[in-house]
Design an enzyme around this catalytic site. Structure first.
Site, PDB file in Angstrom:
ATOM      1  N   LEU A   1       0.814  -1.214   0.000  1.00 58.67           N
ATOM      2  CA  LEU A   1       0.000   0.000   0.000  1.00 58.67           C
ATOM      3  C   LEU A   1       0.847   1.264   0.000  1.00 58.67           C
ATOM      4  O   LEU A   1       0.423   2.297  -0.512  1.00 58.67           O
ATOM      5  CB  LEU A   1      -0.925   0.021   1.224  1.00 58.67           C
ATOM      6  CG  LEU A   1      -1.988  -1.079   1.294  1.00 58.67           C
ATOM      7  CD1 LEU A   1      -2.751  -0.993   2.608  1.00 58.67           C
ATOM      8  CD2 LEU A   1      -2.943  -0.974   0.107  1.00 58.67           C
TER       9      LEU A   1
ATOM     10  N   GLY B   1       6.797   4.489   4.403  1.00 55.43           N
ATOM     11  CA  GLY B   1       7.075   5.712   5.146  1.00 55.43           C
ATOM     12  C   GLY B   1       8.496   5.706   5.650  1.00 55.43           C
ATOM     13  O   GLY B   1       9.320   4.880   5.229  1.00 55.43           O
TER      14      GLY B   1
ATOM     15  N   ASP C   1       2.098  12.718  16.236  1.00 56.96           N
ATOM     16  CA  ASP C   1       2.307  12.873  14.790  1.00 56.96           C
ATOM     17  C   ASP C   1       0.963  12.918  14.072  1.00 56.96           C
ATOM     18  O   ASP C   1       0.790  12.323  13.009  1.00 56.96           O
ATOM     19  CB  ASP C   1       3.172  11.739  14.237  1.00 56.96           C
ATOM     20  CG  ASP C   1       3.712  12.051  12.834  1.00 56.96           C
ATOM     21  OD1 ASP C   1       3.741  13.250  12.461  1.00 56.96           O
ATOM     22  OD2 ASP C   1       4.089  11.108  12.113  1.00 56.96           O
TER      23      ASP C   1
ATOM     24  N   LYS D   1       2.268  -3.860   8.750  1.00 58.49           N
ATOM     25  CA  LYS D   1       3.376  -2.904   8.709  1.00 58.49           C
ATOM     26  C   LYS D   1       4.661  -3.599   9.090  1.00 58.49           C
ATOM     27  O   LYS D   1       4.737  -4.247  10.132  1.00 58.49           O
ATOM     28  CB  LYS D   1       3.113  -1.732   9.657  1.00 58.49           C
ATOM     29  CG  LYS D   1       4.203  -0.660   9.616  1.00 58.49           C
ATOM     30  CD  LYS D   1       3.790   0.577  10.388  1.00 58.49           C
ATOM     31  CE  LYS D   1       4.812   1.696  10.209  1.00 58.49           C
ATOM     32  NZ  LYS D   1       4.392   2.940  10.880  1.00 58.49           N
TER      33      LYS D   1
END
Length: 346
Positions: free
Chosen positions: A66, A69, A201, A87
Site C-alpha cells: 500500500l 514511510g 504525529d 506494517k
C-alpha cells in the site's frame, strides 16, 4: 541571540514495553503460505504484556503493497481470512534505535478498542530470512484512503520533503464534512488521552477514512505513554513527527502533554477547511518562526469570514494552536465546541 529551538537529545536505550526482553512471536522465516519450503521454528514467548497478540504466520497472506514511510512499509493482507494491514518496520541503518522506538511505540495502542483508532491485531519481532525488517505489526484494515488524499487529491503522488505527497487541489470538503471528520478525530484523541497516550504525529496522512466514512487515527510510531515519560529522570523527546504539525513547546524541548496533539489537530483542521499546505519555505526558517514569532497558517481565507459557523471554526482553530499548551482546550472541551458548531450548522 540563542536559538529557541532545542538541541536534539539522545533517545533512552530501552524501548521494550516489558522487562522480558525476549523476541516477540515467531517464526524467523515465513511459512509455506508466504515462502515455499520454509519451516516453522519453535515460537519463543512474547513479552508477558503482549503475549495475547502473537502472530500465527500460517494465517498470513500478503496481497499488495500500500505504501512506505520513514520507518517501514505497509501491505494489504488477510489474517485468519479477515482483511488487515501489515506494517513491517525497517532496520534503519542510520538510526536503528529510532526504528526500534517506532516499532514499540506502535504497540502503545495494543489492546485498545475504539471506533476512531486503528486497532492492533498481532505483532512479532521475527521476520523473513534476509529481510531488512525489525518487526511486523498486523493492524485492522482502516481503509484505502487517507484524509490527506481526500483534502488534496494526492493519491499516488511522490512524497515531499515533509514526508507527505505533494499537494494539489482535491475534491470539495464542505464545512459540514470537515466538522464530521473533526469530531471523529477528536473522539479518537479523547480516548487516547484518557489512556495517557499522546500520538505526537497527528496529520491528515495519518488519518484513514473507512468505507463507512469514519476517520481512524493511525501510525503510532511517534506516540508516547505519559506514564513511561515519568519513569525517566531525563526527559524523552521523540525524534519523529512532522515539523509543520509539531507543537512549539516540543520544538523548544519542553515536556510532552496531550495539548501537543491539540496543536496538531488545529493544523489538520485548517488544512481540511482551506485545502492548502500550512507553510511554504525553508524548514529551519519555519521552525524558528513558529517558536520565536508564533507563526501560524493564515485565517484570512473566505471560509473563515463568509459565515458565522466559519468564523466560529476559525476561533476554535486559534484556541487550539495557542503558543501556551496550558491555554489550549482539552479534547473533551474541544468535542463539546465542535458538537455545538455542527448542530448549529444543521
Amino acid at each position: 541571540m540563542p536559538s529557541p529551538l532545542a538541541l536534539r537529545p539522545y533517545l533512552r536505550s530501552e524501548f521494550s514495553p516489558s522487562v522480558d526482553a525476549r523476541p516477540c512471536s515467531s517464526p524467523s522465516e515465513l511459512p509455506a503460505k508466504l515462502l515455499l519450503g520454509a519451516t516453522l521454528p519453535r515460537a519463543p514467548r512474547l513479552p508477558r504484556r503482549l503475549a495475547w497478540c502473537s502472530i500465527d504466520w500460517e494465517q498470513v497472506c500478503l496481497l499488495q503493497r500500500l505504501g512506505a514511510g520513514g520507518f517501514g512499509s505497509v501491505y494489504k493482507a488477510t489474517y485468519r481470512g479477515v482483511p488487515v494491514a501489515i506494517k513491517q518496520v525497517n532496520k534503519c541503518t542510520k538510526n536503528r534505535l529510532a526504528s526500534r522506538r517506532s516499532f514499540w511505540a506502535e504497540l502503545n495502542v495494543a489492546r485498545l478498542r475504539h471506533d476512531n483508532i486503528v486497532r492492533v491485531v498481532a505483532a512479532s519481532t521475527r521476520t523473513p530470512a534476509g529481510s531488512n525488517s525489525l518487526g511486523t505489526i498486523i493492524m485492522e484494515f482502516g481503509g484505502n484512503v487517507t484524509l490527506h488524499q481526500v483534502i488534496y487529491g494526492a493519491a499516488g503522488h511522490p512524497e515531499g520533503d515533509a514526508g507527505e505527497p505533494h499537494c494539489r487541489t482535491g475534491g470539495q470538503l464542505s464545512l459540514g464534512k470537515c466538522l464530521k471528520y473533526s469530531l471523529d478525530v477528536v473522539n479518537g484523541l479523547l480516548f487516547l488521552h484518557s489512556q495517557s497516550i499522546v500520538h505526537l504525529d497527528l496529520k491528515p496522512a495519518n488519518i484513514l477514512i473507512s468505507e463507512q466514512d469514519v476517520c481512524k487515527i493511525s501510525d503510532f510510531g511517534c506516540s508516547e505513554k505519559l506514564e513511561d515519560l515519568l519513569c525517566f529522570q531525563t526527559p524523552s523527546y521523540p525524534l519523529g513527527g512532522t515539523y509543520t504539525h509539531r507543537a512549539p513547546e516540543l520544538l523548544k524541548g519542553e515536556g510532552v502533554t496531550p495539548k501537543a496533539d491539540i496543536y496538531s489537530f488545529a493544523i489538520t483542521l485548517w488544512q481540511m477547511t482551506t485545502k492548502q499546505a500550512p507553510y511554504s519555505g525553508e524548514r529551519q526558517h519555519i521552525l524558528y518562526a513558529v517558536v520565536a514569532y508564533d507563526l501560524r497558517p493564515s485565517l484570512s481565507a473566505a471560509v473563515f469570514e463568509d459565515s458565522l459557523p466559519g468564523q466560529r471554526l476559525g476561533d476554535v482553530i486559534q484556541r487550539c494552536w495557542r503558543p501556551s499548551a496550558a491555554q489550549r482546550p482539552s479534547a473533551r472541551l474541544l468535542l463539546v465546541d465542535l458538537t455545538s458548531l455542527k448542530a448549529e450548522l444543521g
